[in-house]
Design a protein around this motif. Structure first.
Motif, short mmCIF file in Angstrom:
data_model
loop_
_atom_site.label_atom_id
_atom_site.label_comp_id
_atom_site.label_asym_id
_atom_site.label_seq_id
_atom_site.Cartn_x
_atom_site.Cartn_y
_atom_site.Cartn_z
N PRO A 74 -18.63 -7.25 -29.08
CA PRO A 74 -18.71 -7.10 -27.62
C PRO A 74 -19.22 -8.40 -26.98
CG PRO A 74 -20.56 -5.98 -28.66
CD PRO A 74 -19.72 -6.54 -29.78
N LEU A 75 -18.31 -9.25 -26.56
CA LEU A 75 -18.67 -10.59 -26.09
C LEU A 75 -19.60 -10.58 -24.88
CD1 LEU A 75 -15.20 -12.40 -26.38
CD2 LEU A 75 -17.17 -12.60 -27.92
N GLU A 76 -19.50 -9.55 -24.05
CA GLU A 76 -20.29 -9.54 -22.82
C GLU A 76 -21.79 -9.45 -23.08
OE1 GLU A 76 -18.10 -7.77 -19.11
OE2 GLU A 76 -17.88 -6.35 -20.77
N TYR A 77 -22.16 -9.06 -24.28
CA TYR A 77 -23.58 -9.00 -24.61
C TYR A 77 -24.14 -10.38 -24.97
CZ TYR A 77 -24.23 -3.94 -24.53
OH TYR A 77 -24.36 -2.62 -24.13
N LEU A 78 -23.25 -11.32 -25.31
CA LEU A 78 -23.69 -12.61 -25.80
C LEU A 78 -23.96 -13.60 -24.68
CD1 LEU A 78 -21.30 -13.15 -28.86
CD2 LEU A 78 -23.64 -12.25 -28.86
N ASN A 79 -25.06 -14.31 -24.79
CA ASN A 79 -25.41 -15.39 -23.86
C ASN A 79 -25.24 -16.70 -24.63
OD1 ASN A 79 -26.40 -17.04 -21.87
ND2 ASN A 79 -28.54 -16.42 -22.13
N ASN A 80 -24.00 -17.16 -24.70
CA ASN A 80 -23.71 -18.34 -25.49
C ASN A 80 -22.46 -19.02 -24.92
OD1 ASN A 80 -23.84 -20.20 -27.73
ND2 ASN A 80 -24.86 -18.56 -28.89
N SER A 81 -22.09 -20.14 -25.53
CA SER A 81 -20.97 -20.92 -25.03
C SER A 81 -19.64 -20.23 -25.31
CB SER A 81 -20.97 -22.30 -25.68
OG SER A 81 -20.73 -22.19 -27.08
N ALA A 82 -18.61 -20.65 -24.58
CA ALA A 82 -17.27 -20.12 -24.80
C ALA A 82 -16.79 -20.48 -26.21
CB ALA A 82 -16.31 -20.66 -23.75
N HIS A 83 -17.19 -21.66 -26.68
CA HIS A 83 -16.83 -22.09 -28.03
C HIS A 83 -17.40 -21.14 -29.07
CE1 HIS A 83 -16.97 -25.40 -31.35
NE2 HIS A 83 -15.95 -24.56 -31.51
N PHE A 84 -18.66 -20.78 -28.90
CA PHE A 84 -19.32 -19.87 -29.84
C PHE A 84 -18.63 -18.49 -29.82
CE2 PHE A 84 -22.41 -16.63 -30.98
CZ PHE A 84 -22.96 -17.13 -32.14
N LYS A 85 -18.29 -18.03 -28.64
CA LYS A 85 -17.63 -16.72 -28.52
C LYS A 85 -16.25 -16.74 -29.18
CE LYS A 85 -20.00 -15.40 -24.22
NZ LYS A 85 -19.84 -15.03 -22.80
N ALA A 86 -15.51 -17.82 -28.99
CA ALA A 86 -14.19 -17.92 -29.59
C ALA A 86 -14.28 -17.96 -31.12
CB ALA A 86 -13.46 -19.15 -29.07
N GLU A 87 -15.24 -18.76 -31.61
CA GLU A 87 -15.42 -18.83 -33.06
C GLU A 87 -15.82 -17.47 -33.61
OE1 GLU A 87 -14.91 -21.01 -35.26
OE2 GLU A 87 -14.79 -22.97 -34.33
N SER A 88 -16.68 -16.76 -32.87
CA SER A 88 -17.13 -15.45 -33.33
C SER A 88 -15.99 -14.45 -33.36
CB SER A 88 -18.25 -14.94 -32.41
OG SER A 88 -19.37 -15.78 -32.45
N MET A 89 -15.14 -14.48 -32.34
CA MET A 89 -14.00 -13.57 -32.32
C MET A 89 -13.01 -13.91 -33.44
SD MET A 89 -14.09 -11.05 -30.28
CE MET A 89 -12.38 -10.58 -30.44
N PHE A 90 -12.84 -15.19 -33.69
CA PHE A 90 -11.96 -15.59 -34.78
C PHE A 90 -12.50 -15.09 -36.12
CE2 PHE A 90 -10.67 -18.76 -38.01
CZ PHE A 90 -9.32 -18.49 -38.01
N THR A 91 -13.81 -15.24 -36.31
CA THR A 91 -14.45 -14.73 -37.54
C THR A 91 -14.25 -13.23 -37.65
OG1 THR A 91 -16.12 -16.48 -37.40
CG2 THR A 91 -16.62 -14.59 -38.81
N ASN A 92 -14.37 -12.53 -36.52
CA ASN A 92 -14.15 -11.09 -36.50
C ASN A 92 -12.75 -10.75 -37.00
OD1 ASN A 92 -14.74 -8.56 -33.89
ND2 ASN A 92 -14.42 -8.37 -36.07
N ALA A 93 -11.75 -11.50 -36.54
CA ALA A 93 -10.37 -11.25 -36.94
C ALA A 93 -10.15 -11.60 -38.41
CB ALA A 93 -9.41 -12.04 -36.06
#
Length: 871
Positions: A349-368
């Motif tokens: 759930p990205l909306e809970y994260l207070n971080n950069s767009a880069h970090f969110k993208a990397e996290s979603m990629f890791t999720n996939a």
């Protein structure tokens, strides 16, 4: 040496055991796969450590709503979601039980239903979790929850601190002490670390998880209901404890801002104190996240949700971020930078994260990548990652159910073959529809080798597929079953010739009525009110058949009791409050004068004080508990002390079993055996009248008042089956399942109140066994009445038993195709219960026949001292 009848019964039991077990391999095999490589986000995580609070049994509305004076029920957590963190609702997937909820939160996947065989306590398969991927995890709480995550962990880095199982007492003075125990031990743990350098160094490592499992709210909810003062006070204590622990941890780490906190729940609870199904009160749980890497509250002018809770909670201006329960695991993994759990199906759930767009993208990629390791695509395509996740999950589901078709077909073919064979045995042995036919030995040999060859082909196919041994059982079972059917081909040919001479309209009408009756029984499992309609039809049986002309009094009582019994299916099964005065009233009605039951029945008087003791938080009285268990043990022996005359023995069985049944009752269901047993006694009389009415009796009318079960029945006086005997069997099945259908929901939604006279400490298998016994008792009563009907209507017990097996097997085949491995726990549990209960009837009937004979014919003679008189 086993006789033919003994071999047939043994074969029937084995075949039906295979049918029963097969659904767990066909529908409930684990979907988890192993051997994947763990993946984690390559960027530095925002938090070094994470503290997870799980308030077991906490409803979202119970936490978020305000008190009557508009003050927060949990002031500290309210201030967090308003000023420091993000909040929302975690939508749980049913079954809403503790183990599946914690597995979803911590391992990121929804517990596969194979865990039902382990009582939701043991690991049916090993699985990965956030705890396993952490550097260190320390956890405090229940011995039912914590050990399963340590058991599934690799290495020695997941540590548990549990209170004793005896502490989980629904009759305890204040279950909030369980949460106080956790908070106190966490404080002691951190204090002791200051003088333990090894522990102090471990606590200062990165990727550390602290898990506090808080069971008090759930226990108080079961014992006192969620709207009680105890439940609400427990929430306040949890709020105070969370505040103290958060403050202590921040101080311990020098307020370094590297700690993330999550508070949520595994499931909610209904207003009547149960959980397991899919009601919103059970599936909507709170989620509050704050600390390192977490977004601050966001103001909004408007937001729309299907529910209207925001206004009730006065939170309509704060952004509500809802998630699925399995999404919490990837959120925790992302916050502290550990690999996503290998079997996680959650989406970060990205909306809970207070971080950069880069970090969110990397996290979603890791999720996939965690779901599909070979996924190679540009890392900025977050939406594509979500699509791939869904496609991968569909693929996993396809391969998980790959074997279901041919296994299900094998069992279905066996079902049809077995039912056909039983029908042929009935026709050949117990009717005059066929003549004795000699089997050609040469043809029999050809058949044997032909079926053996087919079996070898199937076995070879399974061998090259390297299938489990159970697959051989399921796929080869049709071979001997259909071999037995085909061997009776001369009987089938003879039957076909004889049927042509029968009244076609009458035969078709009879088959239609039988089919309709079975379908009504099946339909009643989904709509209990159908049983009410069926009982009204039963009430009219004496009128329809003109039987009332010769049995006016019995017919009138039969009709009255059927109508009275028809009320029970309309009563609620779950969601009702205990009504102990009604149980006591039933006890007074049953206060018999049988010399062997009198003592036990009066010993039950103090036991009914148990519920008052628990209500006053005085616990379960030891004396009451001892009496309850002694009553249960003795209830199976006492009937054997009474005379074996029909009504005396049946009445003794009834009184003895009712003693145990009343101890397991909390409301109107205590009255059910009162009405049912009255109907059984009338049924015995009515069947005697029906025997004379149809002119089927081979001897003068039996005087039931002096009929003795131990009298040997002359085999020459056994008569052949008549169409009316199908009705007798159908009545028996209907009366048995009337109560089973009404009561099976008690297994789908956990309510411990029924077993409080025996134990209050949480024990799923013991509680489940007692609830099962409660269901079986009326079944035993009906079986004994059915045994009386068999012997008084001059039938061998095997003939009616076979008719019951046919009816039960046809019902079971319906439910075999209706078993579900998806949906709510109520849906899953209901589908399992339907099939298991019908199959259990089929298996039990082959065993219950002997038990009923034992209870009705055997008598224990107590030694008596001879008195000597002087001359």
């Amino acid at each position: 040496m086993l006789g033919h009848n003994d071999f047939f019964i043994l074969a029937g039991i084995l075949v039906h055991c295979v049918f029963l077990v097969s659904i767990f391999d066909i529908y409930f095999s684990s979907p988890l796969v192993h051997g994947m490589t763990p993946h984690q986000t390559p960027l530095p995580p925002p938090a070094k450590r994470l503290v997870l609070f799980v308030a077991d049994g906490l409803r979202a509305d119970s936490l978020y709503e305000l008190n009557s004076n508009s003050t927060p029920r949990a002031p500290y957590l309210r201030s967090i979601l308003e000023n420091n963190g993000s909040w929302g609702i975690s939508h749980t997937r049913v079954p809403t039980e503790s183990r599946p909820g914690h597995v979803a939160l911590i391992a990121g996947f929804y517990e596969d239903v194979s865990a039902v065989a382990k009582g939701w306590k043991e690991n049916p398969v090993e699985f990965d979790s956030v705890f396993n991927e952490s550097k260190y995890t320390w956890s405090w709480g229940s011995p039912d929850i914590l050990p399963m995550f340590a058991k599934g962990a690799t290495g020695d880095h997941v540590y548990t601190f549990c209170y004793t199982a005896e502490s989980e007492d629904f009759g305890a003075q204040d279950a909030a002490k369980l949460d106080v125990w956790v908070f106190d031990h966490v404080k002691s743990f951190f204090n002791s670390s200051r003088s333990n350098q090894t522990l102090f160094s471990a606590l200062n490592e990165e990727k550390v998880v602290l898990f506090l499992h808080l069971l008090g709210i759930d226990t108080n909810g079961h014992a006192h209901r969620p709207n009680s003062r105890e439940y609400k006070e427990n929430i306040k204590k949890v709020d105070e404890g969370v505040k103290e622990i958060a403050s202590m941890i921040d101080n311990f780490y020098g307020n370094d801002g590297k700690t993330a906190f999550i508070l949520t729940s595994d499931h909610g609870m209904t207003d009547w104190g149960t959980h397991g199904a899919g009601h919103p009160s059970e599936t909507l749980t709170p989620l509050i996240v704050w600390g390192a890497g977490v977004n601050y509250p966001r103001k909004v002018t408007s937001q729309k949700f299907e529910d209207n809770f925001l206004k009730e909670w006065k939170l309509e201006n704060l952004k509500r971020l809802d998630v699925n329960q399995a999404d919490v695991a990837p959120l925790m993994a992302s916050l502290i930078g550990v690999p996503f759990p290998l079997n996680s199906v959650g989406t970060l759930p990205l909306e809970y994260l207070n971080n950069s767009a880069h970090f969110k993208a990397e996290s979603m990629f890791t999720n996939a990548v965690q779901i599909v390791e070979q996924f190679k695509v540009t890392k900025h395509m977050i939406s594509l990652c979500k699509t791939l996740i869904n496609l991968a999950l569909e693929g996993l589901s396809y391969y998980h159910t790959y074997d279901r078709l041919f296994l299900g077909l094998s069992i279905a073919v066996s079902f049809v073959g077995w039912t056909t064979y039983v029908i042929l045995v009935i026709i050949k042995t117990h009717t005059n529809l066929t003549k004795a036919v000699q089997t050609n030995n040469k043809e029999s040999t050809v058949l044997f080798y032909g079926f053996a060859f087919v079996g070898m082909i199937i076995a070879f196919f399974l061998l090259i597929q390297t299938c489990p041994w159970t697959y051989y059982v399921y796929c080869l079972l049709p071979i001997p079953v259909w071999y037995a059917v085909v061997k009776e081909l001369p009987v089938i040919q003879d039957l076909a010739t004889n049927l042509l001479s029968l009244n076609v309209v009458q035969s078709v009408g009879f088959i239609f009525i039988c089919t309709l009756g079975i379908e009504i029984l099946v339909f009643s499992f989904f709509y209990r009110s159908t049983l009410t309609l069926g009982l009204f039809v039963f009430a009219g049986w004496p009128v329809i058949t003109q039987l009332w002309v010769q049995a006016k009094t019995s017919a009138l009582i039969w009709t009255f009791l059927c109508v009275l019994l028809a009320i029970f299916p309309l009563m609620p099964v779950v969601g009702r409050e205990p009504n102990i005065p009604l149980v006591i009233f039933t006890y007074l009605v049953w206060d018999g004068r049988d010399p062997y039951i009198y003592y036990v029945s009066h010993c039950l008087i103090p036991v009914f004080s148990t519920h008052d003791s628990l209500k006053n938080k005085q616990g379960l009285p030891v004396l009451n508990q001892m009496i309850s268990w002694m009553t249960l043990v003795s209830s199976s022996v006492l009937p054997l002390l009474s005379p074996t005359f029909l009504f005396q023995r049946l009445f003794s069985i009834l009184l003895s079993l009712m003693s145990t049944y009343l101890l397991l009752s909390t409301g109107y269901e205590a009255l059910f055996p009162l009405v049912l047993s009255g109907l059984m006694f009338v049924w015995i009389n009515m069947e005697q009248e029906a025997l004379q009415h149809y002119g089927l009796s081979l001897k003068p009318k039996v005087t039931l008042a002096v009929f003795n079960f131990t009298c040997a029945t002359d085999i020459t006086q056994f008569r052949q089956l008549h169409l009316d005997d199908v009705r007798r069997s159908f009545f028996f099945v209907s009366f048995c399942w009337l109560y089973v259908v009404m009561s099976f929901s008690c297994f789908s939604s956990f309510d411990p109140a029924s077993v409080y006279c025996f134990l209050t400490v949480f024990s799923p298998f013991m509680m489940g066994s007692l609830l099962l016994l409660k269901v079986v008792i009326p079944f035993v009563l009906v079986s004994c009445a059915f045994e009386a009907i068999q012997v008084t209507t001059q039938l061998s017990s095997k003939s009616l038993l076979l008719l019951v097996l046919v009816i039960s097997d046809i019902m079971a085949l319906h439910f075999f195709f209706l078993v579900k491995d998806y949906g709510s726990w109520l849906d899953i549990g209901t589908s399992i219960s339907h099939y298991v209960l019908v199959m259990s009837l089929t298996i039990f009937m082959m065993l219950m026949n002997g038990l009923a004979q034992l209870l009705t014919t055997q008598r224990l003679q107590l030694s008596r001292r001879t008195k000597h008189h002087s001359t």
